[in-house]
Write an enzyme that holds these catalytic residues in place. Structure first.
Site, PDB file in Angstrom:
ATOM      1  N   HIS A  88       0.808  -1.264  -0.096  1.00  0.00           N
ATOM      2  CA  HIS A  88       0.124  -0.246   0.079  1.00  0.00           C
ATOM      3  C   HIS A  88       0.796   1.359   0.021  1.00  0.00           C
ATOM      4  CE1 HIS A  88       0.071  -0.083   4.533  1.00  0.00           C
ATOM      5  NE2 HIS A  88      -0.052   1.144   4.465  1.00  0.00           N
ATOM      6  N   ASP A 224       1.144  -7.632   2.256  1.00  0.00           N
ATOM      7  CA  ASP A 224       1.369  -6.333   2.081  1.00  0.00           C
ATOM      8  C   ASP A 224       2.893  -5.811   1.770  1.00  0.00           C
ATOM      9  OD1 ASP A 224       0.769  -3.375   1.790  1.00  0.00           O
ATOM     10  OD2 ASP A 224      -0.537  -3.331   3.503  1.00  0.00           O
ATOM     11  N   SER A 648       4.051   2.333   8.553  1.00  0.00           N
ATOM     12  CA  SER A 648       3.776   1.138   7.516  1.00  0.00           C
ATOM     13  C   SER A 648       5.028   1.137   6.587  1.00  0.00           C
ATOM     14  CB  SER A 648       2.526   1.421   6.438  1.00  0.00           C
ATOM     15  OG  SER A 648       1.518   1.420   6.936  1.00  0.00           O
TER      16      SER A 648
HETATM   17  N1  ARG Z   1      -4.944   0.642   7.834  1.00  0.00           N
HETATM   18  C1  ARG Z   1      -3.591   0.563   7.100  1.00  0.00           C
HETATM   19  C2  ARG Z   1      -2.880   1.846   7.165  1.00  0.00           C
HETATM   20  O1  ARG Z   1      -3.543   2.676   7.754  1.00  0.00           O
HETATM   21  C3  ARG Z   1      -3.569   0.160   5.604  1.00  0.00           C
HETATM   22  C4  ARG Z   1      -4.266   0.811   4.556  1.00  0.00           C
HETATM   23  C5  ARG Z   1      -4.389   0.410   3.255  1.00  0.00           C
HETATM   24  N2  ARG Z   1      -5.269  -0.598   3.110  1.00  0.00           N
HETATM   25  C6  ARG Z   1      -6.402  -0.401   2.432  1.00  0.00           C
HETATM   26  N3  ARG Z   1      -7.183  -1.461   2.319  1.00  0.00           N
HETATM   27  N4  ARG Z   1      -7.026   0.430   2.338  1.00  0.00           N
HETATM   28  O2  ARG Z   1      -2.445   2.621   6.250  1.00  0.00           O
HETATM   29  N1  ASP Z   2      -1.585   1.166   8.204  1.00  0.00           N
HETATM   30  C1  ASP Z   2      -0.929   2.355   8.626  1.00  0.00           C
HETATM   31  C2  ASP Z   2       0.155   2.943   7.992  1.00  0.00           C
HETATM   32  O1  ASP Z   2       0.000   3.089   6.310  1.00  0.00           O
HETATM   33  C3  ASP Z   2      -0.096   1.817   9.837  1.00  0.00           C
HETATM   34  C4  ASP Z   2      -0.961   2.069  11.178  1.00  0.00           C
HETATM   35  O2  ASP Z   2      -1.723   3.104  11.235  1.00  0.00           O
HETATM   36  O3  ASP Z   2      -0.700   1.379  11.959  1.00  0.00           O
HETATM   37  O4  ASP Z   2       1.144   3.829   8.136  1.00  0.00           O
END
Ligand code: ARG
Ligand code: ASP
Length: 713
Positions: A88, A224, A648
């Protein structure tokens, strides 16, 4: 045990240890000061010294860790500048290199040699050279009798001079950031590398397996990761993209461990956490929990409903809205978890207990009461008013009108602006305007109705008068959409093609402009300034508040966090270390989640009819033919490392500093950790590095990448 009794016990415990952030409550530590954590880290299982993690004079782990782009983390995994980060985090680059013929997003990609690696103009990686406490230099000339403005003027001047001195005549860049609301200042001196190339990415249904359905959730099965390489000039220094550049040779890269990880094993994470707000008072937490998050969630629920319904229509539509939905849903889901978590922890009461007898609280309350309306207006402008493409275009049209009325703007500039807008609109009208129109008008209608009922009705008289003369609130907005020139491509294109300054007169009566102009004008001319002032006052009060917490802490005289409860400055997108142990957790009564997942779980989730859960035949072959050695079948794991957005892609390392995982998310029950961390509930979610290697080796058949790595079996 009843709840009241629990609260009572909580209050007693709180009085015994009146700390605001104890090390048992997570922590994002400053690498330069890691000496203070060494004993604590080693008692939890770490085999490294603080110096092996951060050292200015010798290669240390910090030299393997980078800010990837502007909001993620990455790490070197080979002597030839190979980088691992999240899928991502590389998403935009993967998408931009994908075409119908080479759909890397869907099918994955792996360069078989450096010639096949794909340049990514605009993408940078930032390598920290050193950090330095510059508090005394920044505060030189500041006195307690100064106003906030005077103070800022002095510190801004000082900061400029310090940065200049640190970077003059070098290829370095530097930044100075406040810690603890300006009680401390830290300088970060960096090298920014600008030639970064895409090396490999898994197919989407591995790299984004589970999609938004599984996002923020455990148990998780998302692969990921993505792979890049940093290039440098002949001297290993930063350079713009050139065919002649060579792979960058990092001072340090991480070795990879394939060893089995057990519950309780020590892990640490080094990376760039973006924002935490650990010191917020109860008033702020109340606003987040009861006003801001709920308003955002309500609006985004409506928007997502519309987009998701459109996505059901066809595969093309699904793709059309995929990235919008991903980013809207990411915050939407996180805020829901945050509200739940704050309530579960009784965060407001906890804060109130800590605040008892604190003389500053009256002033805090006054400032939050004053600022609330401005904050909500800003929230509604960004989350509601500018949610639809229609209003976003209207915003652009409004700037064109503004500069048309300004005689100091030359005709040439005016023409360029009109052309830019035309270009922009043409792209938008060409694509799929016919079907998008239905989607976008619905987003506009629904968000504006909420905006009106929940905010504007009580705050803007100019809208009230207009709406009350319409058939209904929604009819008022529907008419605007139907009658605006912006929903009539032929007409607006004609006007913009031969745009003359005086044409603005025809535009100011446009219904979209009639709506947006006073709303936007109110925000810019009345609210923005007051909000800024309120924020500045609040921040300076926090500076005093946190100074007290710091001096109480320092009075204890022992900086070693294993002797004292440590406190740490909020995350601010600078390099930090967090550590903990691999651990399961109990999301609710009667349920316990194991600390790892396996490929069996991918097969369990498989559903060929649901986009998020499609599994490629090739992965099934690898799994069912038992062809997973030497990597095995682990996919992801959780631990108690305190992380946040920006972490991330961060390396998750074992006691020896070997790479065992890539951080990519948190558990939903723990997303309140940005405000209040709880070691029983908060977990960081990491991709098991063995699944990453399995996919590179057996799925993408990129033995060339595997050969570059240093793997410990
Ligand atoms: N929750 C994670 C973060 O805050 C991953 C976000 C990307 N993935 C998604 N399915 N939108 O970045
Ligand atoms: N998914 C988040 C990021 O992209 C990480 C988190 O918020 O724990 O940095």
């Amino acid at each position: 045990m009843n709840k009241r009794f629990l609260v009572l016990i909580g209050a007693v415990v709180m009085c015994i240890s009146t700390v605001h952030n104890s090390f048992a409550q997570g922590g994002m530590w400053i690498p330069m000061l890691l000496q203070n954590n060494q004993k604590d880290m080693q008692s939890k299982g770490c085999k490294l010294s603080a110096k092996e993690i951060y050292d200015v004079n010798n290669a240390s782990i910090k030299d393997a860790v980078m800010l990837f782009g502007t909001g993620c983390t990455g790490e070197f995994v080979s002597k030839n500048g190979l980088v691992f980060t999240n899928h991502h985090c590389g998403y935009y680059q993967i998408v931009r290199h994908s075409t119908v013929d080479h759909d890397y997003l869907t099918n994955g990609f792996a360069a078989k040699s450096t010639d096949e690696e794909l340049p990514c103009p605009g993408l940078t990686v930032t390598l920290l050279q050193y950090m330095k406490d510059v508090t005394d230099e920044v505060l030189k000339g500041v006195s307690s009798s100064m106003s906030e403005q005077q103070r800022k003027a002095v510190t801004d001047e000082n900061i400029k001079a310090i940065i200049e001195k640190a970077t003059q005549g070098t290829n370095l860049t530097a930044q100075i950031k406040p810690l603890y609301y300006g009680n401390q200042y830290m300088m970060y001196v960096n090298k920014v590398y600008k030639d970064v190339r895409l090396v490999a990415a898994p197919p989407s249904n591995i790299g984004k397996f589970g999609g938004d359905t599984d996002n923020w959730m455990w148990p998780r099965h998302t692969g990921d990761f993505s792979v890049f390489r940093v290039y440098a000039d002949q001297n290993n220094e930063p350079a713009e993209y050139s065919k002649d550049n060579k792979p960058y040779e990092p001072k340090k890269f991480l070795k990879i461990s394939l060893k089995d990880k057990q519950e309780g094993d020590f892990t640490f994470v080094m990376g760039y956490p973006g924002t935490t707000r650990q010191f917020l008072t109860s008033y702020a937490v109340e606003d987040i929990q009861n006003l801001e998050d709920p308003a955002r969630i309500k609006l985004r629920t409506e928007i997502l409903d519309v987009y998701k319904a459109a996505q059901e229509q066809s595969p093309a539509q699904r793709l059309r809205y995929a990235s919008d939905v991903a980013s809207i849903a990411n915050g939407w889901k996180k805020w829901q978890g945050e509200v739940k978590g704050l309530k579960f922890l009784n965060a407001i009461e906890k804060k109130q207990q800590q605040e008892e007898g604190n003389a500053l609280m009256k002033e805090f309350k006054r400032l939050y009461d004053d600022g609330r309306r401005y904050k909500m207006e800003q929230l509604y402008i960004s989350e509601a008013v500018l949610a639809s493409d229609f209003m976003k275009q209207a915003r652009r049209l409004l700037s064109l009108i503004d500069i048309s009325r300004d005689d100091s703007v030359s005709d040439i500039v005016l023409k360029t602006e009109a052309d830019n807008l035309l270009n922009y609109l043409q792209k938008y009208y060409n694509n799929d305007f016919r079907q998008h129109r239905a989607v976008d008008s619905t987003v506009f209608l629904r968000t504006m109705v909420i905006f009106y009922n929940d905010f504007a009705k009580d705050n803007y008289t100019f809208l009230n008068n207009k709406v009350s003369s319409a058939k209904s609130v929604s009819d008022y907005f529907a008419q605007i959409y139907a009658k605006s020139i912006l929903t009539n491509p032929a007409k607006i294109e004609k006007m913009l093609k031969n745009y003359k300054r005086k044409d603005y007169k025809k535009l100011i009566d446009d219904p979209a402009i009639e709506l947006l102009s006073p709303v936007w004008g109110h925000y810019i001319n009345q609210t923005a300034g007051k909000l800024k002032e309120n924020n500045a006052k609040t921040d300076s009060l926090y500076r005093i508040h946190v100074a007290k917490i710091l001096s109480d802490y320092n009075a204890k005289g022992n900086k070693d966090v294993s002797m004292n409860d440590g406190i740490f400055p909020d995350a601010n997108l600078t390099l930090r270390v967090t550590y903990g142990n691999i651990a399961p957790f109990k999301p609710k009564d009667g349920v316990e989640y194991r600390h790892y997942t396996t490929i069996a779980g991918i097969m369990e989730k498989e559903d060929p009819n649901v986009y998020d859960y499609v599994v490629e035949q090739k992965l099934k072959d690898i799994y069912y033919n038992g062809d997973t050695s030497p990597y095995g079948d682990r996919v992801a794991f959780i631990a108690t490392n305190h992380t946040t957005g920006g972490n991330s892609g961060s390396p998750v390392m074992d006691a020896e500093g070997n790479l065992i995982g890539l951080n990519f998310d948190r558990n939903w029950e723990g997303t309140m950790s940005d405000v209040l961390y709880d070691k029983d509930l908060c977990r960081n979610i990491s991709l098991d590095i063995r699944y990453c290697l399995l996919i590179i080796d057996k799925y993408l058949d990129a033995k060339n990448i595997i050969d570059e790595l240093e793997i410990i079996k």
